[in-house]
Design a protein around this motif. Structure first.
Motif, PDB file in Angstrom:
ATOM      1  N   SER A   7       0.663   0.658  -2.278  1.00  0.00           N
ATOM      2  CA  SER A   7       0.533   2.099  -2.132  1.00  0.00           C
ATOM      3  C   SER A   7       1.808   2.772  -2.618  1.00  0.00           C
ATOM      4  CB  SER A   7       0.271   2.486  -0.674  1.00  0.00           C
ATOM      5  OG  SER A   7       1.331   2.073   0.149  1.00  0.00           O
ATOM      6  N   GLY A   8       1.689   4.073  -2.865  1.00  0.00           N
ATOM      7  CA  GLY A   8       2.869   4.864  -3.195  1.00  0.00           C
ATOM      8  C   GLY A   8       2.979   5.321  -4.624  1.00  0.00           C
ATOM      9  N   GLY A   9       2.093   4.913  -5.495  1.00  0.00           N
ATOM     10  CA  GLY A   9       2.179   5.363  -6.875  1.00  0.00           C
ATOM     11  C   GLY A   9       1.839   6.836  -7.001  1.00  0.00           C
ATOM     12  N   GLY A  10       2.068   7.367  -8.192  1.00  0.00           N
ATOM     13  CA  GLY A  10       1.741   8.769  -8.426  1.00  0.00           C
ATOM     14  C   GLY A  10       2.492   9.344  -9.595  1.00  0.00           C
ATOM     15  N   LEU A  11       2.474  10.660  -9.660  1.00  0.00           N
ATOM     16  CA  LEU A  11       3.127  11.401 -10.731  1.00  0.00           C
ATOM     17  C   LEU A  11       4.441  11.977 -10.221  1.00  0.00           C
ATOM     18  CD1 LEU A  11       3.035  12.737 -13.571  1.00  0.00           C
ATOM     19  CD2 LEU A  11       1.793  14.631 -12.489  1.00  0.00           C
ATOM     20  N   VAL A  12       5.498  11.799 -11.005  1.00  0.00           N
ATOM     21  CA  VAL A  12       6.810  12.306 -10.615  1.00  0.00           C
ATOM     22  C   VAL A  12       7.525  12.825 -11.852  1.00  0.00           C
ATOM     23  CG1 VAL A  12       7.895  10.034 -10.851  1.00  0.00           C
ATOM     24  CG2 VAL A  12       8.930  11.743  -9.338  1.00  0.00           C
ATOM     25  N   GLN A  13       8.346  13.810 -11.670  1.00  0.00           N
ATOM     26  CA  GLN A  13       9.116  14.349 -12.794  1.00  0.00           C
ATOM     27  C   GLN A  13      10.298  13.448 -13.120  1.00  0.00           C
ATOM     28  OE1 GLN A  13      10.155  18.414 -11.816  1.00  0.00           O
ATOM     29  NE2 GLN A  13       8.367  19.187 -12.901  1.00  0.00           N
ATOM     30  N   ALA A  14      10.705  13.477 -14.355  1.00  0.00           N
ATOM     31  CA  ALA A  14      11.876  12.714 -14.768  1.00  0.00           C
ATOM     32  C   ALA A  14      13.075  13.096 -13.917  1.00  0.00           C
ATOM     33  CB  ALA A  14      12.165  12.960 -16.242  1.00  0.00           C
ATOM     34  N   GLY A  15      13.809  12.083 -13.499  1.00  0.00           N
ATOM     35  CA  GLY A  15      14.945  12.304 -12.623  1.00  0.00           C
ATOM     36  C   GLY A  15      14.605  12.212 -11.157  1.00  0.00           C
ATOM     37  N   GLY A  16      13.331  12.159 -10.853  1.00  0.00           N
ATOM     38  CA  GLY A  16      12.883  12.118  -9.469  1.00  0.00           C
ATOM     39  C   GLY A  16      12.849  10.713  -8.902  1.00  0.00           C
ATOM     40  N   SER A  17      12.353  10.631  -7.676  1.00  0.00           N
ATOM     41  CA  SER A  17      12.286   9.362  -6.947  1.00  0.00           C
ATOM     42  C   SER A  17      10.881   9.096  -6.449  1.00  0.00           C
ATOM     43  CB  SER A  17      13.248   9.396  -5.756  1.00  0.00           C
ATOM     44  OG  SER A  17      14.570   9.587  -6.169  1.00  0.00           O
ATOM     45  N   LEU A  18      10.603   7.830  -6.247  1.00  0.00           N
ATOM     46  CA  LEU A  18       9.296   7.432  -5.747  1.00  0.00           C
ATOM     47  C   LEU A  18       9.442   6.093  -5.042  1.00  0.00           C
ATOM     48  CD1 LEU A  18       6.443   8.703  -6.018  1.00  0.00           C
ATOM     49  CD2 LEU A  18       6.030   7.109  -7.887  1.00  0.00           C
ATOM     50  N   GLY A  19       8.639   5.888  -3.994  1.00  0.00           N
ATOM     51  CA  GLY A  19       8.672   4.625  -3.284  1.00  0.00           C
ATOM     52  C   GLY A  19       7.323   3.941  -3.311  1.00  0.00           C
ATOM     53  N   LEU A  20       7.337   2.638  -3.500  1.00  0.00           N
ATOM     54  CA  LEU A  20       6.130   1.824  -3.480  1.00  0.00           C
ATOM     55  C   LEU A  20       6.206   0.853  -2.306  1.00  0.00           C
ATOM     56  CD1 LEU A  20       5.892   0.816  -7.259  1.00  0.00           C
ATOM     57  CD2 LEU A  20       4.989   2.867  -6.140  1.00  0.00           C
ATOM     58  N   THR A  90       7.242   4.698 -16.751  1.00  0.00           N
ATOM     59  CA  THR A  90       5.800   4.897 -16.625  1.00  0.00           C
ATOM     60  C   THR A  90       5.082   3.581 -16.865  1.00  0.00           C
ATOM     61  OG1 THR A  90       5.866   7.229 -17.265  1.00  0.00           O
ATOM     62  CG2 THR A  90       3.792   6.041 -17.614  1.00  0.00           C
ATOM     63  N   ALA A  91       4.305   3.152 -15.882  1.00  0.00           N
ATOM     64  CA  ALA A  91       3.624   1.861 -15.973  1.00  0.00           C
ATOM     65  C   ALA A  91       2.749   1.670 -14.743  1.00  0.00           C
ATOM     66  CB  ALA A  91       4.645   0.728 -16.053  1.00  0.00           C
ATOM     67  N   ARG A  92       1.956   0.621 -14.798  1.00  0.00           N
ATOM     68  CA  ARG A  92       1.261   0.174 -13.589  1.00  0.00           C
ATOM     69  C   ARG A  92       2.169  -0.869 -12.938  1.00  0.00           C
ATOM     70  NH1 ARG A  92      -3.487   0.348 -10.919  1.00  0.00           N
ATOM     71  NH2 ARG A  92      -4.261   1.874 -12.440  1.00  0.00           N
ATOM     72  N   TYR A  93       2.460  -0.685 -11.684  1.00  0.00           N
ATOM     73  CA  TYR A  93       3.351  -1.564 -10.944  1.00  0.00           C
ATOM     74  C   TYR A  93       2.532  -2.504 -10.065  1.00  0.00           C
ATOM     75  CZ  TYR A  93       7.408   1.074 -12.477  1.00  0.00           C
ATOM     76  OH  TYR A  93       8.385   1.640 -13.249  1.00  0.00           O
ATOM     77  N   PHE A  94       2.852  -3.785 -10.187  1.00  0.00           N
ATOM     78  CA  PHE A  94       2.127  -4.824  -9.477  1.00  0.00           C
ATOM     79  C   PHE A  94       3.037  -5.542  -8.484  1.00  0.00           C
ATOM     80  CE2 PHE A  94      -1.684  -4.874 -12.091  1.00  0.00           C
ATOM     81  CZ  PHE A  94      -1.240  -4.331 -13.288  1.00  0.00           C
ATOM     82  N   CYS A  95       2.495  -5.807  -7.337  1.00  0.00           N
ATOM     83  CA  CYS A  95       3.177  -6.600  -6.329  1.00  0.00           C
ATOM     84  C   CYS A  95       2.779  -8.053  -6.520  1.00  0.00           C
ATOM     85  CB  CYS A  95       2.759  -6.097  -4.948  1.00  0.00           C
ATOM     86  SG  CYS A  95       3.275  -7.117  -3.579  1.00  0.00           S
ATOM     87  N   LYS A  96       3.735  -8.950  -6.352  1.00  0.00           N
ATOM     88  CA  LYS A  96       3.464 -10.385  -6.422  1.00  0.00           C
ATOM     89  C   LYS A  96       4.093 -11.066  -5.222  1.00  0.00           C
ATOM     90  CE  LYS A  96       4.349 -14.505  -9.233  1.00  0.00           C
ATOM     91  NZ  LYS A  96       5.003 -15.015 -10.475  1.00  0.00           N
ATOM     92  N   VAL A  97       3.332 -11.936  -4.617  1.00  0.00           N
ATOM     93  CA  VAL A  97       3.805 -12.694  -3.460  1.00  0.00           C
ATOM     94  C   VAL A  97       3.670 -14.175  -3.765  1.00  0.00           C
ATOM     95  CG1 VAL A  97       3.192 -13.335  -1.115  1.00  0.00           C
ATOM     96  CG2 VAL A  97       3.350 -10.925  -1.732  1.00  0.00           C
ATOM     97  N   VAL A  98       4.724 -14.915  -3.489  1.00  0.00           N
ATOM     98  CA  VAL A  98       4.742 -16.353  -3.741  1.00  0.00           C
ATOM     99  C   VAL A  98       4.782 -17.091  -2.404  1.00  0.00           C
ATOM    100  CG1 VAL A  98       5.947 -18.247  -4.863  1.00  0.00           C
ATOM    101  CG2 VAL A  98       5.964 -15.973  -5.906  1.00  0.00           C
ATOM    102  N   THR A  99       3.806 -17.948  -2.194  1.00  0.00           N
ATOM    103  CA  THR A  99       3.802 -18.778  -0.996  1.00  0.00           C
ATOM    104  C   THR A  99       4.080 -20.232  -1.391  1.00  0.00           C
ATOM    105  OG1 THR A  99       1.464 -19.398  -1.046  1.00  0.00           O
ATOM    106  CG2 THR A  99       2.001 -17.249  -0.086  1.00  0.00           C
ATOM    107  N   TRP A 100       4.020 -21.128  -0.417  1.00  0.00           N
ATOM    108  CA  TRP A 100       4.265 -22.533  -0.723  1.00  0.00           C
ATOM    109  C   TRP A 100       3.166 -23.118  -1.609  1.00  0.00           C
ATOM    110  CZ3 TRP A 100       8.894 -24.205  -0.201  1.00  0.00           C
ATOM    111  CH2 TRP A 100       9.708 -23.765   0.853  1.00  0.00           C
ATOM    112  N   THR A 101       2.001 -22.490  -1.610  1.00  0.00           N
ATOM    113  CA  THR A 101       0.872 -23.086  -2.327  1.00  0.00           C
ATOM    114  C   THR A 101       0.539 -22.385  -3.637  1.00  0.00           C
ATOM    115  OG1 THR A 101      -0.646 -21.730  -0.995  1.00  0.00           O
ATOM    116  CG2 THR A 101      -0.164 -23.960  -0.213  1.00  0.00           C
ATOM    117  N   ARG A 102       0.753 -21.079  -3.714  1.00  0.00           N
ATOM    118  CA  ARG A 102       0.378 -20.359  -4.928  1.00  0.00           C
ATOM    119  C   ARG A 102       0.955 -18.964  -4.913  1.00  0.00           C
ATOM    120  NH1 ARG A 102      -5.653 -18.058  -4.963  1.00  0.00           N
ATOM    121  NH2 ARG A 102      -4.511 -16.492  -6.178  1.00  0.00           N
ATOM    122  N   SER A 103       0.700 -18.239  -6.005  1.00  0.00           N
ATOM    123  CA  SER A 103       1.118 -16.847  -6.107  1.00  0.00           C
ATOM    124  C   SER A 103      -0.099 -15.929  -6.020  1.00  0.00           C
ATOM    125  CB  SER A 103       1.821 -16.598  -7.450  1.00  0.00           C
ATOM    126  OG  SER A 103       2.982 -17.378  -7.558  1.00  0.00           O
TER     127      SER A 103
END
Length: 115
Positions: A7-20, A90-103
């Motif tokens: 969560s947390g994506g969206g539109l922001v102006q250059a110089g601004g901040s955003l949290g995911l 500008t991009a699609r941001y993906f979360c990745k989680v690595v466990t002992w068995t797989r990603s």
């Protein structure tokens, strides 16, 4: 199995901040590293930042000093705080989680920086 909800994506102006944020849930609780990747239109997916179980972080050169990755192990959640955003972020941001068995990958959230 691990399910990731970003969560947390969206539109922001250059110089601004955003949290995911990305919360992991499911039966595979042995989470090690957590990371954020991004993919801009027409480009390959690239690593943005990683954080280990112990809190060790690593960043792509393009975001060093501007982005901060953090995690809450009790909540199985990883965060990405982004400052001084520019059009190249500008991009699609993906979360990745690595466990002992797989990603596991999230479906991604879109971040658009307007100039």
């Amino acid at each position: 199995q691990v399910q990731l909800v970003e969560s947390g994506g969206g539109l922001v102006q250059a110089g601004g901040s955003l949290g995911l944020s990305c919360r992991a849930s499911g039966s595979d609780s042995s989470i090690n590293a957590m990371a954020w990747y991004r993919q801009a239109p027409g480009k390959q997916r690239e690593l943005v930042a990683t954080i280990t179980n112990g809190g060790y972080t690593n960043y792509a050169d393009s975001v060093k000093g501007r982005f901060t990755i953090s995690r809450d192990n009790a909540k199985n959640t990883v965060y990405l705080h982004m400052n001084a955003l520019n059009a190249d972020d500008t991009a699609r941001y993906f979360c990745k989680v690595v466990t002992w068995t797989r990603s596991y990958w999230g479906k991604g959230v879109l971040v658009t920086v307007s100039s």
